[in-house]
Write an enzyme that holds these catalytic residues in place. Sequence first.
Site, short mmCIF file in Angstrom:
data_model
loop_
_atom_site.label_atom_id
_atom_site.label_comp_id
_atom_site.label_asym_id
_atom_site.label_seq_id
_atom_site.Cartn_x
_atom_site.Cartn_y
_atom_site.Cartn_z
N HIS A 1 52.53 102.43 43.79
CA HIS A 1 52.44 101.31 42.81
C HIS A 1 51.32 100.34 43.17
O HIS A 1 51.43 99.14 42.90
CB HIS A 1 53.76 100.52 42.73
CG HIS A 1 54.97 101.37 42.56
ND1 HIS A 1 55.52 101.65 41.33
CD2 HIS A 1 55.75 102.01 43.48
CE1 HIS A 1 56.59 102.42 41.49
NE2 HIS A 1 56.73 102.67 42.80
N SER B 1 22.43 93.36 42.06
CA SER B 1 22.54 92.63 40.79
C SER B 1 21.20 91.96 40.50
O SER B 1 20.50 91.52 41.42
CB SER B 1 23.64 91.59 40.91
OG SER B 1 23.41 90.52 40.02
N LYS C 1 25.13 90.80 45.80
CA LYS C 1 25.90 91.96 45.37
C LYS C 1 25.41 93.30 45.89
O LYS C 1 24.22 93.55 45.99
CB LYS C 1 25.92 92.03 43.83
CG LYS C 1 26.65 90.92 43.11
CD LYS C 1 28.12 90.81 43.48
CE LYS C 1 28.96 91.97 43.07
NZ LYS C 1 29.15 92.06 41.62
N GLU D 1 31.28 104.23 39.59
CA GLU D 1 31.79 103.83 38.28
C GLU D 1 31.32 104.82 37.21
O GLU D 1 32.07 105.17 36.29
CB GLU D 1 31.32 102.41 37.94
CG GLU D 1 31.98 101.38 38.84
CD GLU D 1 31.31 100.01 38.78
OE1 GLU D 1 32.02 99.02 38.85
OE2 GLU D 1 30.07 99.94 38.68
#
Length: 446
Positions: free
Chosen positions: A153, A275, A281, A288
């Site tokens: 979970h 970024s 970043k 992704e």
Amino acid sequence: MKLWQTDNSKTDNQLVEQFTAGDDISLDEKLYRYDLLGSLAHAYMLSKIGVLSTKEFSKLRAAVLKLLDAEIHLTVQDEDVHTKVENLLVHKLGELGQKIHTGRSRNDQVLLDTRLHTKDKLSEIALSAMRLAMNLNTLAQRHEFVPMPGYTHTRRAMPSSVGLWASAFAESLLEDLVLLQATYELNDRSPLGAAAGYGVPLNLDRELAAKLLGFKSVQKNTIGVMNSRGRLEFAILAALSTLMQTVARLATDLIWFSADEFQFFQLADRFCTGSSLMPNKKNPDMLELVRARAASIIANMNQLAMITHGLTSGYHRDLQETKGSLLRSLETTRATVQIMSALIVELEVNEEKLEAACSADLFAVDHVIEQVQKRVPFRQAYQNVKRNLSNIKALKPREALKKRNHIGGSGNLCLDQLEDAIESQMLLWQIERKQFQTTLEKLTKL
Ligand code: ARG
């Protein structure tokens, strides 16, 4: 001129031509080589059943070999690769070129070309999947007893290990390969001779054509052959979807576990981007994209289901629209699996962070089992530990991991067996791939 025209007068119809050819213009370039090899095998078979003379076959063969060395660029006027190849042969050989289409149709030709292309791509994907599995297994072997929190979970649950986590994906990939293999076998049947879907009144030697092209068997029923277009592609994409789901799940785990909040793993810089605005970043864009591309394969699979749903038996031009989904999905899967493989090799494991994350709460079940082994009934032991959760003692994680010594537990991962299974699959697919390539090479030497 189109193969179905009697004169050239109707070709001034750009709008319709563009619409009808659709993506075939670019997609069919990938099938050019297979269309030529298919033509070669078909011509040889025709010469064996007396439709072409031996001399005619050698002339056709010479022309096909020349075309094999040439580059191809399709335009809308060409309609598709089958038309282009026949037109090229007619241009070179005149009347003899016009004989090549005896006993076949573009309907079985397109099936043949896509099946050969798919054979090549599927074996490449299978090998890449096994390389990824091997890299994951190596990661598991190197860090077999490095503790890691296990989650259910998305909440901390029990002690796990890098070994358990990484080899889970290696095992899944082996399972995915079973489905891939099944679709490979269905695809490994020759459609040639089904013609437009109803055969031809000629004694075509379908077995011979199949053998020359390296197919394991002939797909027999001629309507069945037509009806399998789109249906087979759907099954292949289902197998690719399953494989891509495994890879996407791995990607999602890595996105989280490499985040600052976890720092269990570090992704090599070359797989990350920065970024344009925030200098701080380091983004896991590649992972992704892996996730999103897995979703695209599932979307493509659904598209195939929609295109083929509700069709009556036999060929329909709707089926042309299945080609893009198939070709693109094969390419996307290959590229995705390969890049994941490279990323895993360069993945850094942060043992300190992983061990530090294994706090005392994770060992609650270990304390319960300790009492059970002293003959306390399980439910009582559970209650005892639950009442005292705030005082729970951390155990030595490596020892706790080794105590899970049942098959598949962190203390008994059977990684050597897994390695053997991956290796034997690699070997099988290498042999299969080599055989496919040598058969096609032999075909050019007929
Ligand atoms: N480009 C077509 C396809 O992919 C080739 C077959 C055309 N056959 C036909 N009967 N119009 O389906």
